[in-house]
Design an enzyme around this catalytic site. Structure first.
Site, PDB file in Angstrom:
ATOM      1  N   ARG A   1      -3.667  80.114  -6.198  1.00  0.00           N
ATOM      2  CA  ARG A   1      -5.019  79.590  -5.989  1.00  0.00           C
ATOM      3  C   ARG A   1      -6.090  80.617  -6.348  1.00  0.00           C
ATOM      4  NH1 ARG A   1      -6.537  75.767  -0.890  1.00  0.00           N
ATOM      5  NH2 ARG A   1      -7.066  77.622   0.297  1.00  0.00           N
TER       6      ARG A   1
ATOM      7  N   ARG B   1      -8.781  84.465  -2.577  1.00  0.00           N
ATOM      8  CA  ARG B   1      -9.320  84.646  -1.232  1.00  0.00           C
ATOM      9  C   ARG B   1      -8.322  85.413  -0.362  1.00  0.00           C
ATOM     10  NH1 ARG B   1     -11.400  79.504   1.572  1.00  0.00           N
ATOM     11  NH2 ARG B   1      -9.180  79.164   1.685  1.00  0.00           N
TER      12      ARG B   1
ATOM     13  N   ARG C   1      -1.895  81.109   9.166  1.00  0.00           N
ATOM     14  CA  ARG C   1      -2.858  80.010   9.039  1.00  0.00           C
ATOM     15  C   ARG C   1      -2.192  78.658   9.275  1.00  0.00           C
ATOM     16  NH1 ARG C   1      -5.531  80.062   3.582  1.00  0.00           N
ATOM     17  NH2 ARG C   1      -7.038  78.682   4.528  1.00  0.00           N
TER      18      ARG C   1
ATOM     19  N   LYS D   1      -7.198  70.148  -0.735  1.00  0.00           N
ATOM     20  CA  LYS D   1      -8.401  69.462  -0.253  1.00  0.00           C
ATOM     21  C   LYS D   1      -9.590  69.682  -1.187  1.00  0.00           C
ATOM     22  CE  LYS D   1      -8.791  71.296   3.844  1.00  0.00           C
ATOM     23  NZ  LYS D   1      -7.642  72.227   3.849  1.00  0.00           N
TER      24      LYS D   1
ATOM     25  N   ARG E   1     -12.290  71.897  12.628  1.00  0.00           N
ATOM     26  CA  ARG E   1     -10.961  72.489  12.690  1.00  0.00           C
ATOM     27  C   ARG E   1     -10.355  72.427  14.083  1.00  0.00           C
ATOM     28  NH1 ARG E   1     -11.328  77.632   8.558  1.00  0.00           N
ATOM     29  NH2 ARG E   1     -11.102  76.366   6.701  1.00  0.00           N
TER      30      ARG E   1
END
Ligand code: ZN
Length: 210
Positions: free
Chosen positions: A122, A155, A166, A13, A88
């Protein structure tokens, strides 16, 4: 265009938000970043948020929406904005509808096993919010932000042990939002491809921006 980017963690995203931001010349807004900035700057809402977090509580939706309301009153959003990471939940989607009108919601769809593969690479810049990937979008210099030169980090959320959790939360709490927007004729679905550039093409095609 007032746009929401929806998708599981690791769907890309952030990367697509950057593409769309340039393409449409509108800002990409992350509520996580807004919250961090407000707390750092010690604004009224930032102080309130800090109190919740200090007590181990979640920052209430209303507070986040108030932060967003402030951000959306700035003139760079006159032609629209891209929301990344919010809403969310359906409750947040309903709250959001009270402060602005959303034109399109793009759901970026990627299978769970592909997500797991992607997330380990990431990297993010905590200073300017840019995102990178060791394979798909490497920074010019390892672990250094191309935009601002800050050292990149991984992160906590991207660590493998938290990813499955998640994804479960995404499927149970966030995915129902798709139905919320589908019923309002605002849902657009793009399927994530192996190559980021192919995903971008798909995103632009689905949004009618080719
Ligand atoms: Zn940076």
């Amino acid at each position: 265009m007032n746009l929401i980017l929806l998708g599981p963690p690791g769907a890309g995203k952030g990367t697509q938000a950057e593409v769309l931001q340039k393409r449409l010349n509108i800002p990409s807004i992350s509520t996580g970043m807004l919250l961090r900035n407000a707390m750092e700057q010690g604004t009224q809402l930032g102080k309130e948020a800090k109190e919740y977090i200090a007590k181990g509580n979640l920052v209430p939706d209303v507070l986040v929406v108030n932060l967003l309301r402030e951000r959306l009153s700035q003139s760079d959003t006159n032609n629209g904005f891209i929301l990344d990471g919010f809403p969310r939940t359906c409750a947040q989607a309903e709250l959001l509808d009270t402060i602005c009108s959303i034109d399109k919601v793009l759901s970026l769809e990627v299978k769970d096993e592909e997500i797991l593969k992607r997330l380990s690479g990431r990297r993010v810049c905590n200073r300017c919010g840019a995102s990178y990937h060791t394979i798909y979008k490497p920074p010019k210099q390892d672990m250094v932000c191309d935009n601002c030169g800050a050292v990149l980090s991984i992160r906590e959320d991207d660590k493998e042990e938290t990813v499955l959790n998640r994804l479960t939360v995404y499927h149970s709490q966030t995915e129902p939002i798709k139905e919320y927007y589908r019923l309002r004729g605002k849902l657009y679905i793009a399927y994530g491809q192996e190559e980021v550039s192919d995903t971008t093409k798909e995103v632009l095609r689905v949004l009618g921006l080719e």
